[in-house]
Motif scaffolding. Structure first.
Motif, PDB file in Angstrom:
ATOM      1  N   ASP A 158       0.830  -1.207   0.000  1.00 56.70           N
ATOM      2  CA  ASP A 158       0.000   0.000   0.000  1.00 56.70           C
ATOM      3  C   ASP A 158       0.868   1.261   0.000  1.00 56.70           C
ATOM      4  OD1 ASP A 158      -2.259  -1.574   0.053  1.00 56.70           O
ATOM      5  OD2 ASP A 158      -2.572  -1.375   2.215  1.00 56.70           O
ATOM      6  N   ALA A 159       1.943   1.242   0.794  1.00 60.85           N
ATOM      7  CA  ALA A 159       2.827   2.402   0.860  1.00 60.85           C
ATOM      8  C   ALA A 159       3.534   2.626  -0.470  1.00 60.85           C
ATOM      9  CB  ALA A 159       3.849   2.221   1.977  1.00 60.85           C
ATOM     10  N   ALA A 160       3.958   1.548  -1.118  1.00 61.12           N
ATOM     11  CA  ALA A 160       4.601   1.680  -2.424  1.00 61.12           C
ATOM     12  C   ALA A 160       3.626   2.207  -3.465  1.00 61.12           C
ATOM     13  CB  ALA A 160       5.175   0.329  -2.857  1.00 61.12           C
ATOM     14  N   GLN A 161       2.378   1.744  -3.392  1.00 66.05           N
ATOM     15  CA  GLN A 161       1.384   2.250  -4.336  1.00 66.05           C
ATOM     16  C   GLN A 161       1.152   3.743  -4.126  1.00 66.05           C
ATOM     17  OE1 GLN A 161      -2.701   1.240  -3.774  1.00 66.05           O
ATOM     18  NE2 GLN A 161      -3.154   1.179  -5.970  1.00 66.05           N
ATOM     19  N   ALA A 162       1.122   4.176  -2.881  1.00 68.42           N
ATOM     20  CA  ALA A 162       0.941   5.604  -2.594  1.00 68.42           C
ATOM     21  C   ALA A 162       2.096   6.419  -3.160  1.00 68.42           C
ATOM     22  CB  ALA A 162       0.800   5.825  -1.092  1.00 68.42           C
ATOM     23  N   ARG A 163       3.326   5.907  -3.024  1.00 68.07           N
ATOM     24  CA  ARG A 163       4.480   6.612  -3.595  1.00 68.07           C
ATOM     25  C   ARG A 163       4.383   6.679  -5.117  1.00 68.07           C
ATOM     26  NH1 ARG A 163       7.331   3.119  -0.228  1.00 68.07           N
ATOM     27  NH2 ARG A 163       8.428   2.150  -1.982  1.00 68.07           N
ATOM     28  N   GLU A 177      -0.617   7.996 -21.249  1.00 72.65           N
ATOM     29  CA  GLU A 177      -0.698   6.546 -21.453  1.00 72.65           C
ATOM     30  C   GLU A 177       0.196   5.801 -20.470  1.00 72.65           C
ATOM     31  OE1 GLU A 177       0.996   4.377 -25.072  1.00 72.65           O
ATOM     32  OE2 GLU A 177      -1.150   4.471 -25.543  1.00 72.65           O
ATOM     33  N   SER A 178       1.406   6.289 -20.289  1.00 78.45           N
ATOM     34  CA  SER A 178       2.321   5.676 -19.335  1.00 78.45           C
ATOM     35  C   SER A 178       1.782   5.774 -17.913  1.00 78.45           C
ATOM     36  CB  SER A 178       3.695   6.345 -19.417  1.00 78.45           C
ATOM     37  OG  SER A 178       4.542   5.907 -18.381  1.00 78.45           O
ATOM     38  N   ALA A 179       1.242   6.929 -17.563  1.00 73.76           N
ATOM     39  CA  ALA A 179       0.697   7.107 -16.216  1.00 73.76           C
ATOM     40  C   ALA A 179      -0.457   6.141 -15.958  1.00 73.76           C
ATOM     41  CB  ALA A 179       0.245   8.549 -16.029  1.00 73.76           C
ATOM     42  N   ILE A 180      -1.307   5.954 -16.960  1.00 73.89           N
ATOM     43  CA  ILE A 180      -2.445   5.031 -16.808  1.00 73.89           C
ATOM     44  C   ILE A 180      -1.949   3.601 -16.634  1.00 73.89           C
ATOM     45  CG2 ILE A 180      -4.416   4.010 -17.995  1.00 73.89           C
ATOM     46  CD1 ILE A 180      -4.917   6.778 -19.233  1.00 73.89           C
ATOM     47  N   ASP A 181      -0.966   3.203 -17.461  1.00 72.82           N
ATOM     48  CA  ASP A 181      -0.404   1.855 -17.335  1.00 72.82           C
ATOM     49  C   ASP A 181       0.115   1.598 -15.928  1.00 72.82           C
ATOM     50  OD1 ASP A 181      -0.916   1.206 -19.966  1.00 72.82           O
ATOM     51  OD2 ASP A 181       1.144   1.571 -20.658  1.00 72.82           O
ATOM     52  N   LEU A 182       0.906   2.534 -15.412  1.00 74.13           N
ATOM     53  CA  LEU A 182       1.516   2.330 -14.104  1.00 74.13           C
ATOM     54  C   LEU A 182       0.484   2.380 -12.980  1.00 74.13           C
ATOM     55  CD1 LEU A 182       4.853   4.325 -14.453  1.00 74.13           C
ATOM     56  CD2 LEU A 182       4.490   1.863 -14.603  1.00 74.13           C
ATOM     57  N   ALA A 183      -0.502   3.258 -13.114  1.00 76.72           N
ATOM     58  CA  ALA A 183      -1.555   3.312 -12.098  1.00 76.72           C
ATOM     59  C   ALA A 183      -2.329   1.990 -12.046  1.00 76.72           C
ATOM     60  CB  ALA A 183      -2.494   4.475 -12.380  1.00 76.72           C
ATOM     61  N   LEU A 184      -2.614   1.431 -13.222  1.00 78.77           N
ATOM     62  CA  LEU A 184      -3.317   0.152 -13.273  1.00 78.77           C
ATOM     63  C   LEU A 184      -2.469  -0.965 -12.680  1.00 78.77           C
ATOM     64  CD1 LEU A 184      -4.997   0.253 -16.802  1.00 78.77           C
ATOM     65  CD2 LEU A 184      -6.160   0.250 -14.588  1.00 78.77           C
ATOM     66  N   VAL A 185      -1.209  -1.001 -13.070  1.00 77.83           N
ATOM     67  CA  VAL A 185      -0.329  -2.050 -12.558  1.00 77.83           C
ATOM     68  C   VAL A 185      -0.200  -1.943 -11.033  1.00 77.83           C
ATOM     69  CG1 VAL A 185       2.067  -2.841 -12.495  1.00 77.83           C
ATOM     70  CG2 VAL A 185       0.946  -2.407 -14.691  1.00 77.83           C
ATOM     71  N   GLY A 186      -0.049  -0.727 -10.535  1.00 79.25           N
ATOM     72  CA  GLY A 186       0.012  -0.545  -9.092  1.00 79.25           C
ATOM     73  C   GLY A 186      -1.234  -1.060  -8.401  1.00 79.25           C
ATOM     74  N   ARG A 187      -2.372  -0.800  -9.005  1.00 80.12           N
ATOM     75  CA  ARG A 187      -3.635  -1.290  -8.454  1.00 80.12           C
ATOM     76  C   ARG A 187      -3.685  -2.819  -8.487  1.00 80.12           C
ATOM     77  NH1 ARG A 187      -7.609  -1.010  -4.841  1.00 80.12           N
ATOM     78  NH2 ARG A 187      -9.656  -1.554  -5.667  1.00 80.12           N
ATOM     79  N   TYR A 188      -3.183  -3.421  -9.558  1.00 79.87           N
ATOM     80  CA  TYR A 188      -3.191  -4.881  -9.641  1.00 79.87           C
ATOM     81  C   TYR A 188      -2.329  -5.502  -8.536  1.00 79.87           C
ATOM     82  CZ  TYR A 188      -5.099  -4.114 -14.349  1.00 79.87           C
ATOM     83  OH  TYR A 188      -5.869  -3.710 -15.417  1.00 79.87           O
ATOM     84  N   TYR A 189      -1.160  -4.935  -8.297  1.00 81.52           N
ATOM     85  CA  TYR A 189      -0.311  -5.430  -7.210  1.00 81.52           C
ATOM     86  C   TYR A 189      -1.014  -5.260  -5.862  1.00 81.52           C
ATOM     87  CZ  TYR A 189       4.020  -6.204  -9.876  1.00 81.52           C
ATOM     88  OH  TYR A 189       4.983  -6.680 -10.724  1.00 81.52           O
ATOM     89  N   GLU A 190      -1.640  -4.119  -5.676  1.00 79.30           N
ATOM     90  CA  GLU A 190      -2.314  -3.849  -4.409  1.00 79.30           C
ATOM     91  C   GLU A 190      -3.454  -4.843  -4.166  1.00 79.30           C
ATOM     92  OE1 GLU A 190      -5.432  -2.155  -1.870  1.00 79.30           O
ATOM     93  OE2 GLU A 190      -5.548  -2.161  -4.060  1.00 79.30           O
ATOM     94  N   ARG A 191      -4.213  -5.132  -5.214  1.00 82.46           N
ATOM     95  CA  ARG A 191      -5.307  -6.090  -5.070  1.00 82.46           C
ATOM     96  C   ARG A 191      -4.777  -7.517  -4.883  1.00 82.46           C
ATOM     97  NH1 ARG A 191      -8.950  -5.612  -2.799  1.00 82.46           N
ATOM     98  NH2 ARG A 191     -10.268  -7.075  -3.924  1.00 82.46           N
ATOM     99  N   TYR A 192      -3.670  -7.837  -5.557  1.00 79.64           N
ATOM    100  CA  TYR A 192      -3.039  -9.142  -5.369  1.00 79.64           C
ATOM    101  C   TYR A 192      -2.719  -9.355  -3.887  1.00 79.64           C
ATOM    102  CZ  TYR A 192       0.310 -12.985  -6.118  1.00 79.64           C
ATOM    103  OH  TYR A 192       0.979 -14.190  -6.078  1.00 79.64           O
ATOM    104  N   ALA A 193      -2.091  -8.351  -3.278  1.00 78.52           N
ATOM    105  CA  ALA A 193      -1.745  -8.446  -1.862  1.00 78.52           C
ATOM    106  C   ALA A 193      -2.996  -8.548  -0.995  1.00 78.52           C
ATOM    107  CB  ALA A 193      -0.900  -7.242  -1.449  1.00 78.52           C
ATOM    108  N   ASP A 194      -4.038  -7.818  -1.343  1.00 73.96           N
ATOM    109  CA  ASP A 194      -5.279  -7.875  -0.567  1.00 73.96           C
ATOM    110  C   ASP A 194      -5.866  -9.283  -0.570  1.00 73.96           C
ATOM    111  OD1 ASP A 194      -5.149  -5.214   0.100  1.00 73.96           O
ATOM    112  OD2 ASP A 194      -6.652  -4.556  -1.364  1.00 73.96           O
TER     113      ASP A 194
END
Length: 213
Positions: A158-163, A177-194
């Protein structure tokens, strides 16, 4: 009947353990695709999703027989019911790894993660892999302390996603486009951990009859 019952419970727990290993391998492969541009790793993750889906289906198919024909006692009943939830979480972890791999495939041969975001994305990927490994251990040992530790690891993701999000909204120079890709990927990692934490919650419930996370 008792022998068959015990065998089916053992098989159920064995399938869950195998699912957790598949989910851990999937997130590692997806991270290799994301951070290293490893197309073969991404394709392996995508193809492997069918394995997790099949295992989830095996768990769901076994549950009616265990409930109706074998009439499990209270402790084993918790195992059967938790198994259904755990299988769903593990299968979803595999789906999220696939989503990350698909982003890498979509942008290949361009690297998804620009240099300024490499450190934070690596931290997120490493934490997710560590969580996946701990999930496998928790499923094997049913150790409550290990299960509760997963909540702390989830906080790291969660802290890494916030950063990452702070970086993306602060004059990100690589385009929308790059920002959207990274935001989505960050969300996927966050949900994986959840979902991994959800597995740990079910293990605690299985052992104690109480949700403590």
């Amino acid at each position: 009947m008792s022998h068959s019952y015990d065998e089916q419970l053992d098989r159920l727990t064995g399938v869950l353990a195998a699912m957790s290993r598949e989910a851990a391998g999937a997130i590692r492969g997806a991270s290799a695709a994301l951070l290293n541009g490893d197309r073969a790793a991404a394709e392996t993750v995508v193809r492997g999703d069918a394995v997790l889906n099949g295992m989830r289906d095996d768990v769901h198919a076994a549950i009616p027989q265990l409930l109706v024909r074998l009439q499990p006692v209270a402790g084993d009943l918790r195992l059967v019911l938790c198994a259904m939830r755990i299988a769903g979480d593990l299968e979803r972890m595999g789906d999220l790894a696939v989503h990350i791999a698909e982003v890498a495939l979509m942008r290949h041969p361009v690297t998804v993660v620009p240099e300024p975001a490499v450190d934070v994305m690596t931290a997120m990927a490493d934490a997710a892999a560590r969580i996946a490994d701990k999930t496998s251990v928790v499923l094997s040992t049913r150790d409550q302390l290990d299960a509760m530790q997963l909540g702390l690891d989830d906080d790291e993701v969660d802290a890494a996603q916030a950063r990452l999000l702070a970086m993306l909204v602060s004059a990100w120079p690589y385009g929308v486009e790059s920002a959207i890709d990274l935001a989505l990927v960050g969300r996927y990692y966050e949900r994986y951990a959840d979902h991994a934490v959800n597995v740990a919650r079910q293990v605690v419930y299985l052992v104690t009859g109480t949700i403590r996370l």
